[in-house]
Motif scaffolding. Structure first.
Motif, PDB file in Angstrom:
ATOM      1  N   ASP A 231       0.809  -1.211   0.000  1.00  0.00           N
ATOM      2  CA  ASP A 231       0.000   0.000   0.000  1.00  0.00           C
ATOM      3  C   ASP A 231       0.848   1.270   0.000  1.00  0.00           C
ATOM      4  OD1 ASP A 231       0.734  -1.060   2.520  1.00  0.00           O
ATOM      5  OD2 ASP A 231      -0.629   0.300   3.545  1.00  0.00           O
ATOM      6  N   SER A 232       2.181   1.123   0.141  1.00  0.00           N
ATOM      7  CA  SER A 232       3.068   2.292   0.122  1.00  0.00           C
ATOM      8  C   SER A 232       4.514   1.829   0.013  1.00  0.00           C
ATOM      9  CB  SER A 232       2.893   3.134   1.398  1.00  0.00           C
ATOM     10  OG  SER A 232       3.340   2.409   2.530  1.00  0.00           O
ATOM     11  N   GLY A 233       5.421   2.774  -0.085  1.00  0.00           N
ATOM     12  CA  GLY A 233       6.851   2.524   0.029  1.00  0.00           C
ATOM     13  C   GLY A 233       7.418   1.476  -0.901  1.00  0.00           C
TER      14      GLY A 233
ATOM     15  N   HIS B 113      -2.678  -3.407   5.345  1.00  0.00           N
ATOM     16  CA  HIS B 113      -3.054  -3.697   6.732  1.00  0.00           C
ATOM     17  C   HIS B 113      -4.059  -2.667   7.241  1.00  0.00           C
ATOM     18  CE1 HIS B 113      -2.362  -3.295  11.200  1.00  0.00           C
ATOM     19  NE2 HIS B 113      -2.873  -4.510  11.074  1.00  0.00           N
ATOM     20  N   SER B 114      -3.723  -1.374   7.135  1.00  0.00           N
ATOM     21  CA  SER B 114      -4.609  -0.331   7.646  1.00  0.00           C
ATOM     22  C   SER B 114      -4.870   0.785   6.631  1.00  0.00           C
ATOM     23  CB  SER B 114      -4.026   0.275   8.929  1.00  0.00           C
ATOM     24  OG  SER B 114      -2.728   0.785   8.697  1.00  0.00           O
ATOM     25  N   ASP B 115      -4.218   0.749   5.494  1.00  0.00           N
ATOM     26  CA  ASP B 115      -4.336   1.828   4.507  1.00  0.00           C
ATOM     27  C   ASP B 115      -4.939   1.317   3.204  1.00  0.00           C
ATOM     28  OD1 ASP B 115      -4.119   4.114   3.006  1.00  0.00           O
ATOM     29  OD2 ASP B 115      -1.927   4.137   2.930  1.00  0.00           O
ATOM     30  N   ARG B 116      -6.247   1.148   3.203  1.00  0.00           N
ATOM     31  CA  ARG B 116      -6.909   0.661   1.999  1.00  0.00           C
ATOM     32  C   ARG B 116      -6.757   1.649   0.845  1.00  0.00           C
ATOM     33  NH1 ARG B 116     -12.008  -2.982   0.979  1.00  0.00           N
ATOM     34  NH2 ARG B 116     -11.997  -2.845  -1.286  1.00  0.00           N
ATOM     35  N   ALA B 117      -6.855   2.946   1.161  1.00  0.00           N
ATOM     36  CA  ALA B 117      -6.716   3.960   0.103  1.00  0.00           C
ATOM     37  C   ALA B 117      -5.344   3.865  -0.557  1.00  0.00           C
ATOM     38  CB  ALA B 117      -6.931   5.355   0.690  1.00  0.00           C
ATOM     39  N   GLY B 118      -4.319   3.579   0.252  1.00  0.00           N
ATOM     40  CA  GLY B 118      -2.981   3.409  -0.310  1.00  0.00           C
ATOM     41  C   GLY B 118      -2.912   2.220  -1.244  1.00  0.00           C
TER      42      GLY B 118
ATOM     43  N   ALA C 287      -2.984  -0.078  -6.829  1.00  0.00           N
ATOM     44  CA  ALA C 287      -3.726  -0.801  -7.865  1.00  0.00           C
ATOM     45  C   ALA C 287      -3.920   0.062  -9.113  1.00  0.00           C
ATOM     46  CB  ALA C 287      -5.077  -1.250  -7.320  1.00  0.00           C
ATOM     47  N   GLU C 288      -4.166   1.350  -8.914  1.00  0.00           N
ATOM     48  CA  GLU C 288      -4.311   2.253 -10.058  1.00  0.00           C
ATOM     49  C   GLU C 288      -3.027   2.290 -10.883  1.00  0.00           C
ATOM     50  OE1 GLU C 288      -5.337   6.020  -8.427  1.00  0.00           O
ATOM     51  OE2 GLU C 288      -7.332   5.381  -7.746  1.00  0.00           O
ATOM     52  N   GLN C 289      -1.887   2.294 -10.206  1.00  0.00           N
ATOM     53  CA  GLN C 289      -0.607   2.335 -10.921  1.00  0.00           C
ATOM     54  C   GLN C 289      -0.335   1.015 -11.642  1.00  0.00           C
ATOM     55  OE1 GLN C 289       2.755   4.089  -8.852  1.00  0.00           O
ATOM     56  NE2 GLN C 289       1.396   5.122  -7.419  1.00  0.00           N
TER      57      GLN C 289
ATOM     58  N   LYS D  74      -3.517  -6.484 -14.489  1.00  0.00           N
ATOM     59  CA  LYS D  74      -4.610  -6.681 -13.534  1.00  0.00           C
ATOM     60  C   LYS D  74      -4.104  -6.506 -12.109  1.00  0.00           C
ATOM     61  CE  LYS D  74      -7.871 -10.304 -12.047  1.00  0.00           C
ATOM     62  NZ  LYS D  74      -8.337 -11.697 -12.329  1.00  0.00           N
ATOM     63  N   ALA D  75      -4.946  -5.919 -11.254  1.00  0.00           N
ATOM     64  CA  ALA D  75      -4.619  -5.773  -9.838  1.00  0.00           C
ATOM     65  C   ALA D  75      -5.732  -6.376  -8.990  1.00  0.00           C
ATOM     66  CB  ALA D  75      -4.431  -4.304  -9.473  1.00  0.00           C
ATOM     67  N   ALA D  76      -5.351  -7.114  -7.950  1.00  0.00           N
ATOM     68  CA  ALA D  76      -6.307  -7.672  -6.986  1.00  0.00           C
ATOM     69  C   ALA D  76      -5.880  -7.214  -5.603  1.00  0.00           C
ATOM     70  CB  ALA D  76      -6.326  -9.194  -7.063  1.00  0.00           C
ATOM     71  N   ILE D  77      -6.840  -6.895  -4.731  1.00  0.00           N
ATOM     72  CA  ILE D  77      -6.539  -6.305  -3.430  1.00  0.00           C
ATOM     73  C   ILE D  77      -7.189  -7.113  -2.309  1.00  0.00           C
ATOM     74  CG2 ILE D  77      -6.736  -4.239  -1.997  1.00  0.00           C
ATOM     75  CD1 ILE D  77      -7.015  -2.604  -4.553  1.00  0.00           C
ATOM     76  N   ARG D  78      -6.432  -7.328  -1.220  1.00  0.00           N
ATOM     77  CA  ARG D  78      -6.961  -7.948  -0.018  1.00  0.00           C
ATOM     78  C   ARG D  78      -6.305  -7.320   1.202  1.00  0.00           C
ATOM     79  NH1 ARG D  78      -9.485  -9.964  -3.463  1.00  0.00           N
ATOM     80  NH2 ARG D  78     -10.393 -12.070  -3.640  1.00  0.00           N
TER      81      ARG D  78
END
Length: 265
Positions: free
Chosen positions: A14-16, A37-42, A47-49, A56-60
């Motif tokens: 989600d970052s770094g 873990h705590s930064d869904r927006a990140g 995923a946008e990048q 394709k991007a998948a998020i959990r």
């Protein structure tokens, strides 16, 4: 065995370093599973990048302190991606507590985040790779503290030592399956974990590092991407320091310290 990676999972992306790695693997032609873990927006920004790179991007969400749930998250992402060729264990965190003040709760949590949860995720990824029979790449982001200590970080350093040992051991066991396992050990890197925001913060000047500055997340991601690609096929069981020369400064660095402030962490 011809290894041609098409899918990857990067934990803590989600970052770094995790975000930079997810993007680097997408640019190398892989669909990417992203965990937060705590930064869904990140994670959504990562995923946008990835999608901007045409993949394709998948998020959990992944909480590596909940050990029984770790494998399920990896399996869910692999199912959505349609397989798993590359697994990057990047999720981790420090605690900054001195040894005499360290209680078992903090010790156990730090171990879960950096080692026990990593074990569960890596094992789930490896089992999928073995079952698929197409080889694979497992890469763990450790730290220069995989091999060198740091004051006020007994639990973190112990966990990173353990993670490095785990990678070396599974490199032996997974080699017959065409799966390589390596670790990347960053030094001082400009990321949100070091208090710097943004996708690619400007490096900080560090006179005590031979290259004179902190590293960029993209510089670590480039090393990880190499280890994920077919070109690294004869590299396994190695720990790659990406630290601007920091680990080489032991005797030289200590000889030039002019105070005992380092004892405070």
């Amino acid at each position: 065995m011809e290894f041609s990676p098409r899918t990857a999972i990067v934990t803590g992306s989600d970052s770094g370093i995790g975000r930079a790695t997810a993007v680097a693997l997408a640019e190398a032609g892989m669909d990417v599973g992203i965990t937060w873990h705590s930064d869904r927006a990140g994670a959504e920004h990562t995923a946008e990048q990835v999608r901007a790179a045409g993949r394709k991007a998948a998020i959990r969400q992944l909480d590596t302190t909940v050990i029984p749930g770790c494998a399920a998250v990896i399996d869910e992402l692999a199912e959505e991606l349609g397989g798993l060729d590359v697994f990057v264990n990047n999720a981790g965190a420090g605690d900054g507590v001195g040894f005499l003040e360290l209680d078992h709760t903090i010790w156990a949590r730090t171990m879960d985040i950096n080692l026990n949860g990593a074990f569960a995720c890596i094992q789930a990824a490896a089992r999928r790779m073995v079952a698929a029979g197409n080889g694979g790449r497992i890469i763990a982001v450790t730290s220069v503290h995989e091999t060198q200590p740091k004051v006020h970080a007994a639990a973190y350093v112990s966990a990173k030592h353990g993670l490095g040992g785990l990678i070396k051991t599974i490199a032996l066991e997974l080699a017959p399956h065409g799966i390589t396992a390596n670790s990347v050990a960053p030094g001082a890197i400009s990321t949100p974990m070091s208090g710097q925001d943004g996708d690619d913060p400007e490096p900080t000047l560090y006179p005590g590092i031979p290259l004179g500055r902190s590293g960029r997340a993209t510089e670590i991601a480039a090393v990880i991407a190499f280890l994920a690609l077919p070109a690294s096929s004869y590299v396994t069981g190695a720990s790659w320091a990406a630290d601007g020369g920091m680990l080489q400064m032991g005797p030289v660095g200590s000889a030039h310290l002019d105070s005992s402030n380092w004892r405070q962490g």
